[in-house]
Design an enzyme around this catalytic site. Structure first.
Site, mmCIF file in Angstrom:
data_model
loop_
_atom_site.group_PDB
_atom_site.id
_atom_site.type_symbol
_atom_site.label_atom_id
_atom_site.label_comp_id
_atom_site.label_asym_id
_atom_site.label_seq_id
_atom_site.Cartn_x
_atom_site.Cartn_y
_atom_site.Cartn_z
ATOM 1 N N LYS A 151 34.574 51.847 35.982
ATOM 2 C CA LYS A 151 34.913 51.830 37.413
ATOM 3 C C LYS A 151 35.880 52.959 37.754
ATOM 4 O O LYS A 151 35.949 53.387 38.906
ATOM 5 C CB LYS A 151 35.530 50.487 37.800
ATOM 6 N N GLU A 186 42.223 39.991 32.052
ATOM 7 C CA GLU A 186 41.081 40.308 31.194
ATOM 8 C C GLU A 186 41.533 40.663 29.778
ATOM 9 O O GLU A 186 40.934 40.212 28.794
ATOM 10 C CB GLU A 186 40.264 41.445 31.796
ATOM 11 N N HIS A 191 34.005 50.590 42.109
ATOM 12 C CA HIS A 191 33.575 49.196 41.975
ATOM 13 C C HIS A 191 32.402 48.953 42.919
ATOM 14 O O HIS A 191 32.565 48.912 44.129
ATOM 15 C CB HIS A 191 34.750 48.275 42.322
ATOM 16 N N PHE A 194 35.299 37.164 42.479
ATOM 17 C CA PHE A 194 35.934 36.257 43.432
ATOM 18 C C PHE A 194 35.133 34.945 43.452
ATOM 19 O O PHE A 194 33.912 34.944 43.296
ATOM 20 C CB PHE A 194 35.940 36.859 44.834
ATOM 21 N N CYS A 252 31.279 40.014 42.686
ATOM 22 C CA CYS A 252 31.298 41.103 41.707
ATOM 23 C C CYS A 252 30.576 40.774 40.407
ATOM 24 O O CYS A 252 30.417 41.646 39.551
ATOM 25 C CB CYS A 252 32.740 41.500 41.402
ATOM 26 N N HIS A 303 35.470 44.445 32.951
ATOM 27 C CA HIS A 303 35.403 44.351 34.409
ATOM 28 C C HIS A 303 36.377 45.378 34.985
ATOM 29 O O HIS A 303 36.044 46.096 35.912
ATOM 30 C CB HIS A 303 35.728 42.935 34.869
#
Length: 402
Positions: free
Chosen positions: A326, A305, A331, A390, A162, A294
């Protein structure tokens, strides 16, 4: 070190087939997430996504191109055309020799993979098309952009889940800033919305069945999207000399690794990337007015976050605006940071901060100004764009109004 500016932007995503369409949708807080439409979707538990609607590849590409372009490459070329046309650049001579393309992508040609697995395993065929490998490889889009626009400089693909687009744009930024190239095409794309792509994500149990609600206490997971965001990063004096329109300036970046867990995010890793971007840009935390988060809508990401932002910005965190688009376009995995950079450009250039839609209940662990549900007019001089992936791989970009 050279100054780096953005002179062209292009996109296609669930909110629009161009930058103006996308920014209008962001200003209106429009949701591009809806029911998925593809083969065997009824076999899935997750049936929503930020799918690109009304995109007819047959009208854009000829038969030979269609045999080589997976959907993620089609998206990339569509967005690249818009960005390069806006920039006004033509690549020949020394510019052609030095300009290149760095793109982010995570899944590669997932549509091609899905179709050909079906062909071999379900339909029992013993042959696949000879172009399957060049069609599905992660670097296909970068290769086709370089060929289409005569880009003979450094060209490659970054794949860091991502954070792929942010890592790619950071590399392009570094190349222009260092003087290696006067201009780079950069950004990212993704198209995982097919049966196999969604089925794989279902297994992680982080997907929402109804909506993406970042930072809201009742959030219940992320929603996949698809599309591309492409930009022209250009050396400032080069752009000024030819009278180019400048969208904003890229002033810094940082990358970090959590070195902790393959899927669970780390507050410390995110904070190092955010503070590193401030340091690289040589700006104080108090100068930042907006952060494009994010903000996946998962319990783990959002609170981590927000904690990282609170740690880095201290008392200034209370006056920061932070939103996740998003919630509108989904996403885009490897392409997400590129599409989200458009929200930063809109904040800096137009003074409009995109909202976090779907926000319903305050969460004490996400106690920041998340610009809930409605866009906001505000003067923003500096913005950050966060991407946390990830693998514990983080990349943050810093941008300034010009």
């Amino acid at each position: 070190m050279k100054r780096v500016v953005i002179t062209g932007a292009g996109t296609i995503n669930a909110l629009g087939h161009s930058v103006p369409e996308t920014l209008e949708a962001m200003r209106e807080g429009r949701c591009g997430i809806g029911e998925l439409e593809f083969r065997d979707v009824e076999r899935l538990a997750i049936r929503i996504g930020g799918q690109v609607r009304g995109f007819e590849a047959e009208g854009r590409f000829n038969r030979q191109q269609m045999s080589l372009y997976d959907r993620f490459t089609q998206f990339t070329l569509t967005a690249a055309k818009e960005a390069i046309e806006q920039s006004g650049l033509e690549f020949h001579g020394d510019l052609s020799a030095k300009a290149g393309v760095v793109l982010g992508n995570s899944g590669g040609g997932m549509q091609t993979l899905d179709e050909n697995y079906r062909s071999v395993y379900e339909d029992g065929k013993n042959r696949v098309h000879p172009f399957v490998v060049p069609k599905l490889m992660n670097n296909a889009a970068a290769g086709h952009v370089s060929m289409q626009y005569n880009l003979k400089g450094p060209s490659f693909t970054v794949s860091t889940a991502c954070a792929s687009s942010n890592h790619a744009m950071a590399q392009a930024f570094q190349m222009v800033r260092s003087g290696m190239s006067p201009a780079m095409i950069t950004g990212g794309s993704e198209s995982m919305l097919c049966f196999g792509g969604v089925k794989a994500w279902e297994g992680l149990r982080v997907m929402s069945k109804d909506a993406c609600r970042p930072f809201s206490a009742n959030r219940n997971g992320m929603v996949q999207g698809e599309g591309a965001g492409i930009f022209v990063f250009e050396e400032y004096d080069h752009a000024r000399a030819r009278g180019a329109e400048i969208l904003c300036e890229v002033i810094g970046f940082a990358m970090s690794s959590d070195a902790a867990d393959i899927v669970m995010p780390s507050k410390q890793g995110a904070a190092r990337a955010i503070s590193g971007a401030l340091q690289d840009a040589r700006i104080a935390a108090s100068e930042v007015g907006y952060i494009n988060a994010h903000g996946t809508g998962t319990a783990a990401n959002d609170k981590t976050e927000c904690a990282a932002v609170a740690d880095v910005f201290g008392p200034h965190a209370d006056s920061l605006m932070i939103s996740s688009t998003k919630s509108m376009h989904g996403h885009l995995i490897g392409g997400t940071g590129a599409v989200e950079l458009l929200a930063c450009i809109m904040a800096l250039r137009d003074g409009v901060v995109a909202p976090t839609i779907g926000y319903e209940e305050p969460d004490p662990e996400c106690n920041l100004d998340v610009v809930p549900n409605e866009a906001r007019e505000a003067k923003v001089d500096v913005a950050l764009s966060n991407a946390f992936a990830f693998g514990g791989l983080n990349a943050v970009l810093a941008l300034r109004k010009v």
